[in-house]
Enzyme design. Sequence first.
Site, PDB file in Angstrom:
ATOM      1  N   HIS A   1       1.812   4.412  -2.767  1.00 13.35           N
ATOM      2  CA  HIS A   1       1.674   5.650  -2.531  1.00 13.35           C
ATOM      3  C   HIS A   1       3.509   6.391  -2.903  1.00 13.35           C
ATOM      4  O   HIS A   1       3.023   7.333  -4.192  1.00 13.35           O
ATOM      5  CB  HIS A   1       1.587   5.883  -1.288  1.00 13.35           C
TER       6      HIS A   1
ATOM      7  N   HIS B   1       0.765  -1.413  -0.047  1.00 17.27           N
ATOM      8  CA  HIS B   1       0.196   0.081   0.163  1.00 17.27           C
ATOM      9  C   HIS B   1       0.784   1.187  -0.241  1.00 17.27           C
ATOM     10  O   HIS B   1       0.597   1.880  -0.726  1.00 17.27           O
ATOM     11  CB  HIS B   1      -0.930  -0.245   1.068  1.00 17.27           C
ATOM     12  N   GLU B   2       1.783   1.250   1.166  1.00 19.34           N
ATOM     13  CA  GLU B   2       2.944   2.499   1.183  1.00 19.34           C
ATOM     14  C   GLU B   2       4.193   2.246   0.024  1.00 19.34           C
ATOM     15  O   GLU B   2       3.699   3.908  -0.884  1.00 19.34           O
ATOM     16  CB  GLU B   2       3.312   2.548   2.086  1.00 19.34           C
TER      17      GLU B   2
END
Length: 67
Positions: free
Chosen positions: A37, A33-34
């Site tokens: 980003h 997820h990170e």
Amino acid sequence: MGSLQMKDSYKPQILLCENKRMDKETFEHTIVHELVHAYDVCRAKVDFKDCFQHACTEVSSVLHIDR
């Protein structure tokens, strides 16, 4: 559980909370997820203060995890 820190725009950092134990699957999902980003920041220069851009990168990161 995790966040992408952008204090220095040339050195984004992924931070994971240490106050809560994560199982392997949660850890892997959080990292992916990170990283999505971080990729979006490099690819599209996402401005997390812009609600629309922030929403787009959140959707993008969720879609990558669910593959």
